[in-house]
Design an enzyme around this catalytic site. Structure first.
Site: not given
Ligand SMILES: Nc1ncnc2c1ncn2[C@@H]1O[C@H](COP(=O)(O)OP(=O)(O)OP(=O)(O)O)[C@@H](O)[C@H]1O
Ligand SMILES: [Mg+2]
Length: 169
Positions: A21, A45, A94, A132
């Site tokens: 992020h 949730k 990703r 995450s």
């Molecule tokens: N490691 C990463 N590299 C690039 N973009 C990321 C990465 N992790 C998350 N994102 C991007 O950040 C944005 C917000 O994603 P989000 O908060 O759902 O994170 P996530 O890591 O996918 O969480 P979860 O595992 O709970 O789904 C999305 O566009 C997601 O593709």
């Molecule tokens: Mg996600």
């Protein structure tokens, strides 16, 4: 042109913020005048971190980045984007696995609001496997997430684990 300042919105649940992020937010902050990290309320949730805690973490990680703002939103993303008078949504890609969902979302958002453009960015390859969900799983099982999340997130995850352990015993 009628667009003197470009504001981008980077939406997500950020439960918790990872270095993936951070990478995407930093790239967005370089590309646009301002970027709002917008935490979606009620995305899950049972989130591990409360919304207040997530806001707190992101604010403190970006305390030295004056053009990064943190906010929360509920409901349709395009409505939030319009309310903020922004015109760009920033998302990270990703791997191929992200593509189908992200493309659907981007096209649906375009259907809902033709003025809003979605911009995709690739993170540094060292974060392409970081999510995450996986960070939470590994941390809960006592694995190291060092280097994959900001130090503040690492210590908060460790505190949670200690608290969960003492609760069990
Ligand atoms: N490691 C990463 N590299 C690039 N973009 C990321 C990465 N992790 C998350 N994102 C991007 O950040 C944005 C917000 O994603 P989000 O908060 O759902 O994170 P996530 O890591 O996918 O969480 P979860 O595992 O709970 O789904 C999305 O566009 C997601 O593709
Ligand atoms: Mg996600």
């Amino acid at each position: 042109m009628s667009n003197p300042s470009r504001l981008a919105v980077c939406p997500g649940s950020f439960d918790p913020l990872t270095n993936g992020h951070v990478d995407i937010i930093q790239r967005g902050a370089r590309l646009f005048d301002r970027i709002v990290v917008a935490i979606l309320l009620n995305a899950e949730k049972r989130p591990l971190f409360s919304v207040e805690e997530r806001v707190d973490i992101i604010r403190s990680v970006f305390k030295d980045a004056p053009n990064v703002e943190v906010d929360t939103f509920d409901g349709l993303l395009v409505e939030y984007v319009a309310r903020r008078q922004a015109n760009v949504i920033v998302r990270g890609l990703r791997a191929l696995a992200d593509f189908e969902y992200e493309m659907q979302m981007a096209l649906m958002n375009r259907h809902l609001s033709a003025e809003v453009e979605t911009v995709f960015m690739m993170p540094s390859e060292k974060y392409t496997y970081v999510s995450s969900r996986l960070i939470k799983e590994v941390a809960a099982l006592g694995g190291s997430v060092s280097g994959l999340v900001p130090a503040l997130v690492e210590s908060r995850l460790a505190t949670r684990r200690t608290a969960a352990k003492s609760y069990r015993t």
